[in-house]
Design an enzyme around this catalytic site. Structure first.
Site, short mmCIF file in Angstrom:
data_model
loop_
_atom_site.label_atom_id
_atom_site.label_comp_id
_atom_site.label_asym_id
_atom_site.label_seq_id
_atom_site.Cartn_x
_atom_site.Cartn_y
_atom_site.Cartn_z
N GLU A 139 0.77 -1.17 0.06
CA GLU A 139 0.01 0.21 0.04
C GLU A 139 0.84 1.27 -0.08
OE1 GLU A 139 -0.69 -2.60 1.74
OE2 GLU A 139 -2.83 -3.27 1.01
N HIS A 193 -11.17 -4.45 8.65
CA HIS A 193 -11.90 -4.21 7.31
C HIS A 193 -13.19 -3.32 7.25
CE1 HIS A 193 -9.11 -7.66 6.46
NE2 HIS A 193 -9.19 -7.26 5.22
#
Lengths: 328, 341
Positions: free
Chosen positions: A60, A129
């Site tokens: 990321e 998440h």
């Protein structure tokens, strides 16, 4: 006007902008054959090829850094962070790098990137998440933080975000992906930094973002049957925040409630409230200002627990009724 | 893969052979010498200005590392992109940055490269494709992936040179970036300037397996190490690497072994290394001293000419100080400028 989902609206914006501007390209994890974790980029690999729909390793920080570096050479990258939670892995590149480069370098460059990130709970994805981290991103001058609640806004804001010369965090909501609305086929933009009154009302101003806009509008219809007229404001952009629209509304209604899914402590409601009580609207307040944020807990897995970690329709309704009745 | 051994001290015969083989003219060699002298004067002048209380913030001086900057620059094309680290003065000077604007930025003046917003650690010169230094260790390494990707997508001939220190090779993004640069065969030349210490930590205490450059092998990137205090050797190593990258073969990784004379930043009592060690490097391995000896022996110049070049370099820096000191501070009314485009 054609009806489409929030997800399709964002895809259409990306698609149209990539057709219009060859500098635009996508990068992220599994955005090619897989179409992205939520299918948002489905079909784009076939249309635009692997160079412009660039699938990356699970890295990321370097995904965002790649967008930053490419933007310095005139590209217009749109990076996807698969779940908003993972943006924390890339925060150095967003907060220390992208947000500050123009300033540190004395205005001699700019960083026109978009970082897309779906946040929010409701899918049973548990604590890592499901977060709503938009408030964190508001703390870095130089960034813009966009947060659409409808398909129409999502398309117009995405087109505006890609064309904006600054780094834009584009915060989506997973539960909104399947919601439908009317979206024009044409090219249109919605200005970043401008809130919208989603419903006019005289009794109370409720400021809400993403799924809380839908919930509040739904409740407002029910309350209208009891003669309570709720004004619903969607900031649409959290940074810069359109405080003027909110202050004008509170001046009219005399009541302010801010609702968001993000954890209450340190949430952006505090920013809205501080802006209002520090403005001339303070003199028009009939009741104490209130906020209704997510519980200060990680999002749980269990369906029932997950649901009650964030404000529910009944909570919002009860809060509004209490404030309007003056029994705060 | 090429794995040349690092010779600690090269001989005159080595030097002469290399100069002949690389076809370096006297003018080019004197140019290298001039660059190194200019960097050294900049750094010692910066230190003096700091001691005199004229500098508000911090600085990271590169004295002792001049050969890496000068040798690297000679091996590159003027339009190549540079992403630099916090100890970056030497690389900027070598790339041709206006030292007046650098010194003005160092003193926080409005005439500086960044209008006084960045200081020593963030000097950038976008007109010369110098994309700036980074205050976050390793922060620029993954950004080079983006620069390399844009160069590749735009079908351009320039390459991206990304310079960082030994400490940065322990950041996670180092590994992410090398992997991606290699996967996509990007035109990036990674240069690790190993000056032996990350702040206070000896590289041997923080890197599990040396040399650092062998980490590149895990990502399929060719690598080499070079004596970073031998400017012509640096040039040769970087040239070979840059040619590889420019030919479209993907990234290359060079580790240059060098040594910094000053502390990590503005205040540093050198508790982590001995005076003897510092003196050994200064007396026996100094890059300018070694290069000067070679040039004198090769009769590229004589003592007098050497001193003249050095004096000219010093004048350039003293003039930069004059320019910077005479420059205005940023107007307070401009505080909110440059945040958004």
């Amino acid at each position: 006007m054609p009806e489409m989902t929030y997800l399709e609206a964002i895809r259409q914006a990306l698609w149209q902008e990539m057709k219009r501007d060859e500098r635009v390209f996508l990068l992220g994890e599994d955005i090619g054959v897989y179409g992205g974790a939520f299918g948002l980029t489905h079909g784009m690999l076939d249309e635009f090829g692997p160079e412009r729909v660039r699938e990356t390793p699970i890295s990321e920080a370097t995904i965002v850094a790649t967008a930053v570096g490419a933007s310095l050479l005139g590209m217009r990258p749109v990076a996807e962070i698969m779940f908003m939670d993972f943006v924390l892995l890339a925060l150095d590149q967003i907060a220390n790098q992208a947000a500050k480069m123009r300033f540190m370098f004395g205005g001699r460059t700019s960083v026109p990137i978009v970082v897309r990130m779906p946040g929010g709970s409701g899918t049973g994805a548990a604590s890592q998440h499901s977060q709503s981290l938009e408030s964190i991103l508001m703390h870095f001058p130089g960034l813009k933080v966009v947060n659409p609640s409808t398909p129409y806004d999502a398309k117009g804001l995405m087109l505006a975000a890609i064309r904006d010369p600054n780094p834009v965090c584009f915060v989506e909501h997973k539960v909104l992906y399947k919601t439908k609305g009317e979206v024009p086929e044409d090219d249109y933009t919605i200005p970043i930094g401008v809130a919208e009154v989603k419903r006019a009302g005289r009794d109370i101003t409720v400021v809400a973002n993403n799924i809380m806009v839908m919930k509040t509008l739904h409740i407002a219809e029910r309350l209208a049957q009891d003669g309570i007229e709720v004004e619903v404001i969607d900031p649409r952009t959290l940074l810069p925040l359109d405080t003027e629209t909110i202050i004008n509304s509170v001046t009219k209604t005399g009541r302010l409630l801010v609702v968001h899914e993000a954890c209450q402590t340190g949430g952006w409601a505090g920013e809205v409230i501080a802006s209002v009580v520090g403005s001339p609207a303070f003199d028009y307040l009939d009741t104490p200002v209130r906020r209704l944020g997510g519980r200060d807990i990680p999002i749980p897995y269990n369906r029932g627990l997950e649901k009650f970690a964030i404000p529910q329709d009944a909570d919002i309704e009860a809060e509004i009724r209490m404030m309007v009745s003056g029994k705060v | 893969m090429a794995k040349p051994k690092v010779k600690e001290i090269n001989t005159q015969a080595d030097f002469d052979e290399r100069v002949r083989r690389l076809e370096l003219s006297d003018e080019t060699l004197i140019g290298l010498y001039r660059t190194m002298c200019t960097v050294r004067h900049f750094e010692y002048t910066a230190d003096r200005l700091y001691a005199a209380g004229k500098v508000h913030g911090t600085m990271h001086l590169s004295a002792g590392q001049e050969a890496v900057a000068a040798g690297t620059r000679l091996a590159l094309q003027p339009d190549d992109y540079l992403i630099n680290h916090h100890r970056g003065h030497g690389h900027f000077i070598a790339k041709g940055a206006d030292v007046n604007l650098m010194m003005a930025e160092f003193l926080g003046k409005d005439t500086g490269f960044n209008h006084g917003r960045g200081g020593s650690m963030h000097i950038a010169d976008f007109q010369s494709n110098n994309l700036g230094a980074n205050g976050i260790v390793g922060g620029g390494i993954p950004q080079a992936v983006g620069v390399g990707l844009a160069l590749q997508m735009q079908r351009r001939k320039e390459i991206c040179v990304c310079i960082f220190g030994d400490g940065a090779s322990n950041e996670g993004v180092f590994h992410e970036a090398l992997n991606m640069a290699s996967l996509w065969k990007l035109p990036i030349l990674y240069i690790c300037e190993n000056n032996k210490y990350g702040m206070s930590m000896d590289v041997e205490r923080v890197v599990a397996k040396l040399p650092i450059a062998q980490r590149a092998e895990a990502y399929g990137i060719p690598w080499s190490t070079v004596d970073g205090n031998a400017v012509v050797e640096v040039y040769e190593a970087i040239k070979e690497a840059a040619d590889h990258v420019r030919a479209g073969n993907g990234p290359y990784f060079v580790e240059a072994l060098t040594y910094r004379y000053f502390g990590h930043s503005k205040s540093d009592r050198n508790l982590y290394r001995s005076k003897e060690e510092i003196e050994d490097w200064k007396q026996n391995r100094d890059p300018i001293m070694r290069f000067t000896k070679h040039l004198l022996q090769a009769e590229v110049f004589n003592e007098e000419q050497a001193q003249e070049v050095d004096a000219q370099a010093e004048q350039v820096i003293l003039k930069a100080v004059e320019f910077a000191e005479a420059s205005p501070e940023p107007d307070l009314s401009t505080l909110m400028d440059y945040i958004y485009a």
